[in-house]
Design a protein around this motif. Sequence first.
Motif, PDB file in Angstrom:
ATOM      1  N   LYS A 331       0.853  -1.188   0.000  1.00 16.50           N
ATOM      2  CA  LYS A 331       0.000   0.000   0.000  1.00 16.50           C
ATOM      3  C   LYS A 331       0.889   1.238   0.000  1.00 16.50           C
ATOM      4  CE  LYS A 331      -4.200  -1.759   2.147  1.00 16.50           C
ATOM      5  NZ  LYS A 331      -5.007  -1.465   0.959  1.00 16.50           N
ATOM      6  N   PHE A 332       0.522   2.183  -0.821  1.00 19.29           N
ATOM      7  CA  PHE A 332       1.277   3.416  -0.911  1.00 19.29           C
ATOM      8  C   PHE A 332       0.595   4.508  -0.090  1.00 19.29           C
ATOM      9  CE2 PHE A 332       2.948   1.141  -4.430  1.00 19.29           C
ATOM     10  CZ  PHE A 332       4.215   1.652  -4.639  1.00 19.29           C
ATOM     11  N   GLU A 333       1.397   5.435   0.390  1.00 16.01           N
ATOM     12  CA  GLU A 333       0.873   6.594   1.095  1.00 16.01           C
ATOM     13  C   GLU A 333       0.705   7.716   0.079  1.00 16.01           C
ATOM     14  OE1 GLU A 333      -0.912   8.711   3.199  1.00 16.01           O
ATOM     15  OE2 GLU A 333      -0.129   7.127   4.492  1.00 16.01           O
ATOM     16  N   TRP A 334      -0.523   7.886  -0.401  1.00 19.46           N
ATOM     17  CA  TRP A 334      -0.781   8.870  -1.446  1.00 19.46           C
ATOM     18  C   TRP A 334      -1.061  10.262  -0.888  1.00 19.46           C
ATOM     19  CZ3 TRP A 334      -0.467   8.424  -6.702  1.00 19.46           C
ATOM     20  CH2 TRP A 334      -0.291   7.134  -7.206  1.00 19.46           C
ATOM     21  N   GLN A 335      -1.415  10.377   0.379  1.00 18.33           N
ATOM     22  CA  GLN A 335      -1.825  11.669   0.904  1.00 18.33           C
ATOM     23  C   GLN A 335      -0.757  12.754   0.724  1.00 18.33           C
ATOM     24  OE1 GLN A 335      -4.915  12.151   1.762  1.00 18.33           O
ATOM     25  NE2 GLN A 335      -4.543  14.337   2.059  1.00 18.33           N
ATOM     26  N   PRO A 336       0.537  12.468   1.000  1.00 18.83           N
ATOM     27  CA  PRO A 336       1.547  13.510   0.800  1.00 18.83           C
ATOM     28  C   PRO A 336       1.682  13.950  -0.667  1.00 18.83           C
ATOM     29  CG  PRO A 336       2.394  11.778   2.203  1.00 18.83           C
ATOM     30  CD  PRO A 336       1.114  11.275   1.630  1.00 18.83           C
ATOM     31  N   VAL A 337       1.206  13.119  -1.601  1.00 17.38           N
ATOM     32  CA  VAL A 337       1.287  13.495  -3.007  1.00 17.38           C
ATOM     33  C   VAL A 337       0.193  14.503  -3.343  1.00 17.38           C
ATOM     34  CG1 VAL A 337       1.210  12.635  -5.366  1.00 17.38           C
ATOM     35  CG2 VAL A 337       2.300  11.276  -3.576  1.00 17.38           C
ATOM     36  N   ALA A 339      -1.631  16.277  -1.088  1.00 18.03           N
ATOM     37  CA  ALA A 339      -1.573  17.425  -0.183  1.00 18.03           C
ATOM     38  C   ALA A 339      -0.182  17.502   0.417  1.00 18.03           C
ATOM     39  CB  ALA A 339      -2.637  17.315   0.907  1.00 18.03           C
ATOM     40  N   PRO A 340       0.815  17.943  -0.352  1.00 18.52           N
ATOM     41  CA  PRO A 340       2.190  17.968   0.145  1.00 18.52           C
ATOM     42  C   PRO A 340       2.347  18.950   1.288  1.00 18.52           C
ATOM     43  CG  PRO A 340       2.043  19.130  -1.942  1.00 18.52           C
ATOM     44  CD  PRO A 340       0.724  18.462  -1.731  1.00 18.52           C
ATOM     45  N   PRO A 341       3.228  18.652   2.246  1.00 11.02           N
ATOM     46  CA  PRO A 341       3.466  19.567   3.362  1.00 11.02           C
ATOM     47  C   PRO A 341       4.187  20.812   2.873  1.00 11.02           C
ATOM     48  CG  PRO A 341       5.033  17.758   3.402  1.00 11.02           C
ATOM     49  CD  PRO A 341       4.048  17.440   2.325  1.00 11.02           C
ATOM     50  N   GLY A 360       8.294  17.562  -8.303  1.00 12.17           N
ATOM     51  CA  GLY A 360       7.504  16.624  -9.115  1.00 12.17           C
ATOM     52  C   GLY A 360       6.069  17.035  -9.183  1.00 12.17           C
ATOM     53  N   GLY A 361       5.333  16.939  -8.073  1.00 11.75           N
ATOM     54  CA  GLY A 361       3.927  17.317  -8.040  1.00 11.75           C
ATOM     55  C   GLY A 361       3.054  16.268  -8.672  1.00 11.75           C
ATOM     56  N   GLY A 362       1.825  16.116  -8.149  1.00 14.98           N
ATOM     57  CA  GLY A 362       0.870  15.183  -8.749  1.00 14.98           C
ATOM     58  C   GLY A 362       1.414  13.775  -8.798  1.00 14.98           C
ATOM     59  N   LYS A 368       8.816   5.282  -5.063  1.00 17.26           N
ATOM     60  CA  LYS A 368       8.519   4.002  -4.437  1.00 17.26           C
ATOM     61  C   LYS A 368       8.430   4.146  -2.929  1.00 17.26           C
ATOM     62  CE  LYS A 368      11.376   0.637  -3.550  1.00 17.26           C
ATOM     63  NZ  LYS A 368      12.292  -0.484  -3.583  1.00 17.26           N
ATOM     64  N   GLY A 369       7.375   3.534  -2.365  1.00 19.61           N
ATOM     65  CA  GLY A 369       7.206   3.563  -0.934  1.00 19.61           C
ATOM     66  C   GLY A 369       6.469   4.788  -0.438  1.00 19.61           C
ATOM     67  N   GLY A 370       5.944   5.594  -1.376  1.00 24.37           N
ATOM     68  CA  GLY A 370       5.131   6.727  -0.968  1.00 24.37           C
ATOM     69  C   GLY A 370       5.931   7.979  -0.685  1.00 24.37           C
ATOM     70  N   GLY A 371       7.189   8.040  -1.095  1.00 25.44           N
ATOM     71  CA  GLY A 371       7.987   9.233  -0.882  1.00 25.44           C
ATOM     72  C   GLY A 371       7.683  10.304  -1.905  1.00 25.44           C
ATOM     73  N   MET A 372       8.426  11.410  -1.843  1.00 28.42           N
ATOM     74  CA  MET A 372       8.241  12.496  -2.781  1.00 28.42           C
ATOM     75  C   MET A 372       9.578  12.878  -3.369  1.00 28.42           C
ATOM     76  SD  MET A 372       5.695  14.752  -0.459  1.00 28.42           S
ATOM     77  CE  MET A 372       6.663  14.311   0.970  1.00 28.42           C
ATOM     78  N   GLY A 373       9.545  13.455  -4.562  1.00 26.29           N
ATOM     79  CA  GLY A 373      10.763  13.985  -5.138  1.00 26.29           C
ATOM     80  C   GLY A 373      11.183  15.220  -4.359  1.00 26.29           C
ATOM     81  N   GLU A 374      12.475  15.527  -4.329  1.00 24.51           N
ATOM     82  CA  GLU A 374      12.964  16.666  -3.576  1.00 24.51           C
ATOM     83  C   GLU A 374      13.864  17.529  -4.438  1.00 24.51           C
ATOM     84  OE1 GLU A 374      14.838  15.267  -0.102  1.00 24.51           O
ATOM     85  OE2 GLU A 374      12.980  14.749   0.912  1.00 24.51           O
ATOM     86  N   GLY A 375      13.894  18.806  -4.143  1.00 28.31           N
ATOM     87  CA  GLY A 375      14.792  19.712  -4.852  1.00 28.31           C
ATOM     88  C   GLY A 375      15.186  20.834  -3.921  1.00 28.31           C
TER      89      GLY A 375
END
Length: 379
Positions: A331-337, A339-341, A360-362, A368-375
């Motif tokens: 199961k992925f954690e989609w909420q941070p995608v 509604a990002p903090p 990234g956004g959207g 993988k694993g529900g993380g987010m891209g970072e910059g």
Amino acid sequence: GAGIVKFTLPAQIQTGDGLLTVLAEDGGLTESISKRIPIIVNKLQFSSYPEGGQMIEGVPGRIYFEAKNPLGKPADIAGKVVDDQQQTMARFESYKEGLGRFEFTPATGRTYHVEIDKPVGVTEHYSLPVAAPAGCNLRSYDDLDGELKALRVAVRCSEAKRVMVVGMLRENLLDSAMVDVKVGQPTIVYLEPKTPEKAALAEAQGVARVTVFDDKNNPLAERLVYRNRRNRLQVKVEAHKKAYTPREQVTLAVSTTSKSGAAVPAELAIAVVDDTVISYADDKNGHMLSRLYLEPEISGKVEEPNLFFDLTEQKSALATDLLMGTRGWRKFEWQPVFAPPPPVVADTGGLGMTGTGVGGGGFGGLRKGGGMGEGQGFG
């Protein structure tokens, strides 16, 4: 030069770890080869994975499973599903590498467990996940080599619902569709790139992730599907003679073509080794295709990952789907995608620099694993 080795196993075996060594004499020389062999004992690790994520009461679905011995090695099994009234509801048998699947429709208010018939002597019972009273499940169709243009899936729900189905391939949006699901009927969805810019995704090899969302962007079901298993670079190597002596110069003609036979440019790495060394090799590590396309997308160690890319092995296609339904299930954690903090402001000593920002956004920003891209951003 092939031969069959037969031997009698000890009467008492605790761990099921065997080491077989064979000695062969030829021309006064003795060659040897050793290989570990799995031995099934009366203890197993059994894991079950409802397709899409969960069983739904009254909704037909498939259960994928994986069996291992106490050493964590694949174990082939056969067994049955029994309910809390001791009624046999389904039977199953592993297909390859301890992997398998079976059809199952959970009844309302019932609980289920698995009993193992083969190998004999396994007395432990393994509980199936408790079925949810409502929800949706997801089924992929058996395009085992992933060669059809569209990725086809079916969505079933316990109640009428409008859902969004999204397909991702290596963090690229393959396609998405909004569909209305009726009670008791599967809704078939075709996911296919619809713009010229994304046409190459339809033929790209790799693990596709399909997710079902409700109208509030809550994930309801998800599974992995392997695409275009046969779409790979064809490499043909021809030597100017059949055999060589040690340290003799080797001349090769190398041609690279696409699956259709069209010539394509490629960068290759080539090594020339003694064929006797290769004949005794027993390397279980993944090759380049496995390391790039398969292993980064799934959790845990895969025994003999190269098997799933062996196009000459008849069982490898379905075995790949079984691997996707078990090891790839999560199961992925989609909420941070969705509604990002807010970005974190870092103290840079007056330089005016902000901290890490969400990139990234959207769908494109999901990792993988529900993380987010970072910059890194500058204020």
